[in-house]
Motif scaffolding. Structure first.
Motif, short mmCIF file in Angstrom:
data_model
loop_
_atom_site.label_atom_id
_atom_site.label_comp_id
_atom_site.label_asym_id
_atom_site.label_seq_id
_atom_site.Cartn_x
_atom_site.Cartn_y
_atom_site.Cartn_z
N SER A 29 0.79 -1.22 -0.15
CA SER A 29 -0.01 0.09 0.04
C SER A 29 0.90 1.12 -0.05
CB SER A 29 -0.86 -0.15 1.06
OG SER A 29 -1.58 1.04 1.34
N LEU A 30 1.90 1.29 0.80
CA LEU A 30 2.96 2.31 0.75
C LEU A 30 3.40 2.67 -0.42
CD1 LEU A 30 4.29 2.31 4.51
CD2 LEU A 30 2.59 3.76 3.60
N MET A 31 3.90 1.46 -1.21
CA MET A 31 4.71 1.48 -2.32
C MET A 31 3.70 2.05 -3.50
SD MET A 31 7.34 -1.26 -2.11
CE MET A 31 8.29 -1.00 -3.66
N ALA A 32 2.56 1.97 -3.24
CA ALA A 32 1.62 2.65 -4.21
C ALA A 32 1.66 3.97 -4.17
CB ALA A 32 0.22 1.84 -4.27
N HIS A 33 2.14 4.55 -3.21
CA HIS A 33 1.98 6.02 -3.20
C HIS A 33 2.95 6.65 -3.93
CE1 HIS A 33 1.63 10.00 -1.05
NE2 HIS A 33 2.94 9.94 -0.82
N THR A 34 2.63 7.47 -5.01
CA THR A 34 3.17 7.83 -6.25
C THR A 34 4.50 8.91 -5.81
OG1 THR A 34 1.61 9.54 -6.73
CG2 THR A 34 1.57 7.46 -8.02
N GLY A 35 4.22 9.50 -4.72
CA GLY A 35 5.29 10.93 -4.13
C GLY A 35 6.45 10.02 -3.46
N ILE A 36 6.51 8.68 -3.20
CA ILE A 36 7.49 8.33 -2.46
C ILE A 36 9.15 8.30 -3.16
CG2 ILE A 36 7.41 5.92 -3.05
CD1 ILE A 36 6.95 5.54 0.05
N ASN A 37 9.92 8.55 -2.64
CA ASN A 37 11.18 8.67 -3.36
C ASN A 37 11.74 7.29 -3.39
OD1 ASN A 37 13.06 8.10 -1.27
ND2 ASN A 37 12.90 10.39 -0.40
N GLN A 38 12.87 7.39 -4.25
CA GLN A 38 13.34 5.69 -4.66
C GLN A 38 14.35 5.20 -3.48
OE1 GLN A 38 13.00 4.16 -7.46
NE2 GLN A 38 13.84 2.35 -6.22
N ASN A 39 14.67 5.88 -2.33
CA ASN A 39 15.44 5.52 -1.34
C ASN A 39 14.42 4.74 -0.40
OD1 ASN A 39 17.96 6.16 -2.03
ND2 ASN A 39 17.79 8.20 -0.99
N VAL A 40 13.27 5.43 -0.17
CA VAL A 40 12.42 4.85 0.76
C VAL A 40 11.62 3.64 -0.10
CG1 VAL A 40 9.76 5.46 1.57
CG2 VAL A 40 11.64 7.12 1.68
N LYS A 41 11.65 3.60 -1.25
CA LYS A 41 11.15 2.35 -2.03
C LYS A 41 11.74 1.16 -1.52
CE LYS A 41 7.99 4.34 -5.65
NZ LYS A 41 7.91 4.32 -7.20
N ASP A 42 13.29 1.58 -1.69
CA ASP A 42 14.39 0.34 -1.76
C ASP A 42 14.10 -0.12 -0.15
OD1 ASP A 42 15.28 0.97 -4.17
OD2 ASP A 42 16.98 2.15 -3.60
N ILE A 43 14.12 0.69 0.60
CA ILE A 43 13.89 0.19 2.00
C ILE A 43 12.56 -0.47 2.21
CG2 ILE A 43 13.52 0.97 4.58
CD1 ILE A 43 15.22 3.33 3.78
N LEU A 44 11.43 -0.12 1.59
CA LEU A 44 10.26 -0.66 1.51
C LEU A 44 10.28 -2.21 1.05
CD1 LEU A 44 7.68 2.10 1.32
CD2 LEU A 44 8.31 0.88 3.41
N GLN A 45 11.09 -2.02 -0.28
CA GLN A 45 11.08 -3.49 -0.78
C GLN A 45 11.67 -4.61 -0.04
OE1 GLN A 45 9.75 -3.87 -3.81
NE2 GLN A 45 10.12 -5.98 -3.60
N GLU A 46 13.05 -4.06 0.78
CA GLU A 46 13.66 -4.86 1.67
C GLU A 46 12.57 -5.62 2.89
OE1 GLU A 46 16.91 -3.13 3.54
OE2 GLU A 46 17.99 -2.72 1.64
N ILE A 47 11.86 -4.79 3.37
CA ILE A 47 11.01 -5.08 4.32
C ILE A 47 9.93 -5.76 3.96
CG2 ILE A 47 9.16 -4.11 5.95
CD1 ILE A 47 10.71 -1.31 6.01
N TYR A 48 9.47 -5.78 2.49
CA TYR A 48 8.30 -6.60 1.82
C TYR A 48 9.10 -8.09 1.92
CZ TYR A 48 5.50 -8.60 -1.53
OH TYR A 48 4.39 -9.35 -2.14
N TYR A 49 10.27 -8.05 1.41
CA TYR A 49 11.05 -9.48 1.19
C TYR A 49 11.10 -9.95 2.79
CZ TYR A 49 11.90 -8.59 -3.48
OH TYR A 49 11.72 -8.51 -4.98
N TYR A 50 11.45 -9.11 3.64
CA TYR A 50 11.11 -9.85 5.23
C TYR A 50 10.11 -10.24 5.38
CZ TYR A 50 10.94 -9.61 10.07
OH TYR A 50 10.91 -9.98 11.56
N GLY A 51 8.93 -9.57 5.20
CA GLY A 51 7.53 -10.26 5.51
C GLY A 51 7.10 -11.41 4.62
N GLN A 52 7.52 -11.42 3.65
CA GLN A 52 7.21 -12.37 2.79
C GLN A 52 7.90 -13.90 2.95
OE1 GLN A 52 8.58 -12.16 -1.56
NE2 GLN A 52 6.57 -12.67 -2.20
N THR A 112 7.28 10.80 8.54
CA THR A 112 6.70 12.27 8.55
C THR A 112 6.63 12.97 7.23
OG1 THR A 112 8.86 13.10 8.76
CG2 THR A 112 7.70 12.68 10.61
N LYS A 113 7.29 12.37 6.13
CA LYS A 113 7.21 12.77 4.65
C LYS A 113 6.07 12.33 3.94
CE LYS A 113 12.11 13.66 5.29
NZ LYS A 113 13.48 13.16 4.64
N LEU A 114 5.46 11.20 4.41
CA LEU A 114 4.58 10.46 3.65
C LEU A 114 3.01 11.33 3.50
CD1 LEU A 114 4.92 6.77 4.92
CD2 LEU A 114 5.34 7.65 2.70
#
Length: 95
Positions: A39-62, A93-95
């Protein structure tokens, strides 16, 4: 009432912090991590660094949701968990 992105980041942070502190968790929590990150990654205004971190967290959860030994999976990711919690504190705070 739907959660906004800051609320989602807070829930994500709380789950990861709990895993880091307790060294245990549930498959349902890992699945929730996956849903929140998607859901957070679907947010279009998110920067690439945050997307990279979220991707790592996603794999952790998966991987946690599919793990035969979830507690061991959590223990093996202790170093990452603290870093992710710190990162979420910075970008939420930037979301």
């Amino acid at each position: 009432m739907p959660l906004n992105n800051q609320d989602k980041a807070t829930v994500l942070r709380d789950i990861l912090s709990s895993h880091q502190t307790d060294c245990c968790g549930s498959v349902a929590e890992c699945e929730q991590v996956e849903r929140i990150v998607k859901s957070l990654m679907a947010h279009t205004g998110i920067n690439q660094n945050v997307k990279d971190i979220l991707q790592e967290i996603y794999y952790y959860g998966q991987h946690g949701a599919q793990s035969a030994d979830l507690d061991n999976h959590i223990v093996m990711n202790q170093g990452h968990l603290q870093n992710w919690v710190d990162e979420i504190d910075q970008f939420s705070t930037k979301l």
